[in-house]
Design an enzyme around this catalytic site. Structure first.
Site, mmCIF file in Angstrom:
data_model
loop_
_atom_site.group_PDB
_atom_site.id
_atom_site.type_symbol
_atom_site.label_atom_id
_atom_site.label_comp_id
_atom_site.label_asym_id
_atom_site.label_seq_id
_atom_site.Cartn_x
_atom_site.Cartn_y
_atom_site.Cartn_z
ATOM 1 N N LYS A 23 5.284 38.787 50.514
ATOM 2 C CA LYS A 23 6.705 39.114 50.656
ATOM 3 C C LYS A 23 7.609 38.141 49.902
ATOM 4 O O LYS A 23 8.552 38.561 49.211
ATOM 5 C CB LYS A 23 7.064 39.122 52.143
ATOM 6 C CG LYS A 23 8.541 39.112 52.438
ATOM 7 C CD LYS A 23 8.794 38.862 53.924
ATOM 8 C CE LYS A 23 10.244 38.507 54.164
ATOM 9 N NZ LYS A 23 10.511 38.223 55.583
ATOM 10 N N ASN A 70 16.521 37.798 56.765
ATOM 11 C CA ASN A 70 15.319 38.626 56.720
ATOM 12 C C ASN A 70 15.630 40.121 56.771
ATOM 13 O O ASN A 70 14.971 40.921 56.112
ATOM 14 C CB ASN A 70 14.393 38.251 57.880
ATOM 15 C CG ASN A 70 12.959 38.664 57.634
ATOM 16 O OD1 ASN A 70 12.353 38.258 56.655
ATOM 17 N ND2 ASN A 70 12.420 39.481 58.523
ATOM 18 N N TYR A 90 19.770 41.346 66.188
ATOM 19 C CA TYR A 90 18.875 42.291 65.511
ATOM 20 C C TYR A 90 19.618 43.595 65.225
ATOM 21 O O TYR A 90 19.643 44.085 64.087
ATOM 22 C CB TYR A 90 17.632 42.571 66.363
ATOM 23 C CG TYR A 90 16.859 43.777 65.889
ATOM 24 C CD1 TYR A 90 16.068 43.709 64.747
ATOM 25 C CD2 TYR A 90 16.938 44.993 66.573
ATOM 26 C CE1 TYR A 90 15.372 44.823 64.292
ATOM 27 C CE2 TYR A 90 16.245 46.114 66.122
ATOM 28 C CZ TYR A 90 15.474 46.020 64.988
ATOM 29 O OH TYR A 90 14.793 47.133 64.537
ATOM 30 N N ASN A 113 12.391 54.716 70.068
ATOM 31 C CA ASN A 113 11.261 53.967 70.635
ATOM 32 C C ASN A 113 9.945 54.476 70.061
ATOM 33 O O ASN A 113 9.379 55.453 70.553
ATOM 34 C CB ASN A 113 11.266 54.061 72.160
ATOM 35 C CG ASN A 113 12.266 53.113 72.772
ATOM 36 O OD1 ASN A 113 13.462 53.364 72.714
ATOM 37 N ND2 ASN A 113 11.793 52.013 73.329
ATOM 38 N N LYS A 151 1.784 43.207 67.363
ATOM 39 C CA LYS A 151 3.184 42.937 67.692
ATOM 40 C C LYS A 151 3.377 42.152 68.988
ATOM 41 O O LYS A 151 4.494 41.743 69.304
ATOM 42 C CB LYS A 151 3.968 44.249 67.773
ATOM 43 C CG LYS A 151 4.081 44.968 66.435
ATOM 44 C CD LYS A 151 4.924 46.229 66.535
ATOM 45 C CE LYS A 151 6.369 45.899 66.840
ATOM 46 N NZ LYS A 151 7.227 47.114 66.826
ATOM 47 N N SER A 171 14.434 49.536 89.991
ATOM 48 C CA SER A 171 15.773 50.105 89.821
ATOM 49 C C SER A 171 16.741 49.106 89.185
ATOM 50 O O SER A 171 16.638 47.900 89.379
ATOM 51 C CB SER A 171 16.316 50.564 91.175
ATOM 52 O OG SER A 171 16.383 49.472 92.073
ATOM 53 N N TYR A 208 20.174 45.691 78.207
ATOM 54 C CA TYR A 208 19.065 46.650 78.200
ATOM 55 C C TYR A 208 19.589 48.073 78.037
ATOM 56 O O TYR A 208 20.551 48.471 78.700
ATOM 57 C CB TYR A 208 18.288 46.520 79.514
ATOM 58 C CG TYR A 208 17.013 47.297 79.586
ATOM 59 C CD1 TYR A 208 15.854 46.823 78.989
ATOM 60 C CD2 TYR A 208 16.952 48.512 80.277
ATOM 61 C CE1 TYR A 208 14.666 47.529 79.070
ATOM 62 C CE2 TYR A 208 15.767 49.230 80.363
ATOM 63 C CZ TYR A 208 14.632 48.730 79.761
ATOM 64 O OH TYR A 208 13.452 49.430 79.844
#
Length: 334
Positions: free
Chosen positions: A54, A94, A141, A171, A180, A205, A295
Site C-alpha cells: 500500500k 488513511n 470514521y 452491515n 478483522k 435492551s 450506537y
C-alpha cells in the site's frame, strides 16, 4: 487491461478479486498492507498478476509513476474500518487523503474509480437516503467517509472525466473477514461463540429497543461484490449509492439464523427464537455504557437510487445469507 484493487487482501476487496476471477479476469494488481500477515489467506484462493504494498502504491500514485498501462478500473476498498478508532490524524490520512489522491489520479488518467463509503455517514438518523441533510456521522470514521463523499458531489457538479462511484456499505457479513478481530461481523463472532460455548450473546435492551431487538440492514459480501461489478459493467453511472438490502432485521433473527445453521450441521432440528432463548442458546448481556449514545440501533438502506440505476438482482435475506456463510466457515475455519 489491468484492474487495481486496494484492500485486496481484506474482507470486501478479496471478495471483489474472487468475483473478477469468476469472470476469468486475472490481470489484477492487488494492493494492501500485509503487516497483519494472516490476511494473505484471503488471496491464496485468488488469481492475481501482481501484489503491491500500500505505501509503495500511494508513493507511485502521488508521483504519477505507476508502471501499469491500460488500467480498466480501480476498486478502492483499502481503508481503516474500525469505527472505534478515535485517532483522527490516522483516520483522515488513511481514509480521506489516500482516497482523494486516488480520485485525482484516476480523474487525470480517465480511469473509473469505485470506492467504499459507509452507512456510518448517517449517524443515528432514521432515514438512510443519499441526501446531505440526512448525514450526521457520530465518529471520526464516519466523518472521514462523509467528507470524501462531499468531494465527489462537488466534482460531479464540476464535471467528471471518468466514472466515480461511492458505495455506502451497511452491515456486511461473509467469508474472508476472519482477520478483522472485534470488527468482524456479529455472525462471525456468534459462530465461534456457539462452537466454543454452545450459546451466543446479544446486547440487552437500550434506546427503547428490547433484548436483541436492535435492527440493522445486514448485507452479504456476495451481494456487495455483485453490485460493485454491476457498476464496473456500467461506466456511464456515477454517484453515491447505498449498498444494503433495503430490509432491516433484528439481531435476534441474525443470532437465530447462525445458531440454527450450526445446529443443522450437527443434525439437530431448527428451533424458534422463543425456544432458543428458553434453552439459553441465545443469552442477553447488559448494553455497554461505552456504546450508549454512539450506537446505531436501527439502519435500513433506502435502495431506491440503486434500483433506479438498473440493479435488479435480489439480495440474500439474513437466513439464506447466514446459512451460506456458516457452511463456508464450517468448511474453511472450523
Amino acid at each position: 487491461m489491468t484492474i487495481i484493487v486496494t484492500g485486496a487482501a481484506g474482507f470486501i476487496g478479496s471478495n471483489i478479486v474472487k468475483a473478477l476471477n469468476q469472470r476469468g479476469i486475472t490481470d489484477i494488481v492487488a494492493v494492501d498492507n500485509l503487516s497483519k500477515g494472516e490476511k494473505f489467506k484471503n488471496l491464496a484462493e485468488c488469481e492475481i498478476a501482481h501484489y503491491l504494498d500500500k505505501h509503495e502504491f500511494i508513493r507511485q500514485v502521488r508521483e504519477h509513476i505507476l508502471p501499469y498501462q491500460n488500467i480498466e478500473a480501480v476498486f478502492h476498498q483499502g481503508a481503516c474500518s474500525d469505527t472505534m478508532n478515535h485517532d483522527g490524524l490516522y483516520m483522515m490520512e488513511n481514509n480521506y487523503q489516500y482516497t482523494l489522491d486516488l480520485l485525482n489520479w484516476c480523474q487525470d488518467e480517465r480511469i473509473p474509480f469505485l470506492y467504499a463509503s459507509s452507512a456510518a455517514v448517517y449517524g443515528k438518523g432514521e432515514i438512510f437516503r443519499e441526501e446531505r441533510e440526512l448525514e450526521k456521522p457520530l465518529n471520526v470514521y464516519g466523518y472521514s467517509k462523509f467528507l470524501f463523499d462531499q468531494v465527489l458531489r462537488r466534482r460531479m457538479k464540476e464535471g467528471l472525466t471518468a466514472q466515480v462511484v461511492g458505495f455506502r456499505y451497511f452491515n456486511v457479513y461473509g467469508q474472508h473477514e476472519q482477520h478483522k478481530g472485534r470488527m468482524a461481523s456479529v455472525t462471525f463472532h456468534h459462530f465461534h461463540q456457539y462452537r466454543e460455548h454452545g450459546y451466543v450473546n446479544l446486547f440487552g435492551s437500550n434506546d427503547g429497543y428490547g433484548n436483541g431487538e436492535q435492527t440493522r440492514d445486514f448485507v452479504s459480501v456476495e451481494d456487495v461484490a455483485k453490485v460493485n461489478l454491476y457498476f464496473f459493467d456500467h461506466p456511464e453511472l456515477s454517484g453515491i449509492y447505498n449498498l444494503g438490502t433495503g430490509r432491516s432485521q433484528q439481531f435476534n433473527e441474525l443470532a437465530a439464523a447462525t445458531v440454527n445453521a450450526c445446529r443443522a450441521a450437527e443434525g439437530k432440528p431448527e428451533m424458534s427464537l422463543k425456544e432458543l432463548v428458553e434453552e439459553e442458546l441465545i443469552r442477553y448481556i447488559p448494553f455497554p455504557d461505552a456504546l450508549k449514545g454512539k450506537y446505531q440501533s436501527f439502519t435500513q438502506a433506502d435502495i431506491t437510487k440503486l434500483r433506479e440505476a438498473g440493479y435488479k438482482e435480489e439480495f440474500f435475506d439474513v437466513k439464506s445469507g447466514v446459512d451460506r456463510y456458516v457452511k463456508w466457515m464450517l468448511e474453511n475455519l472450523a
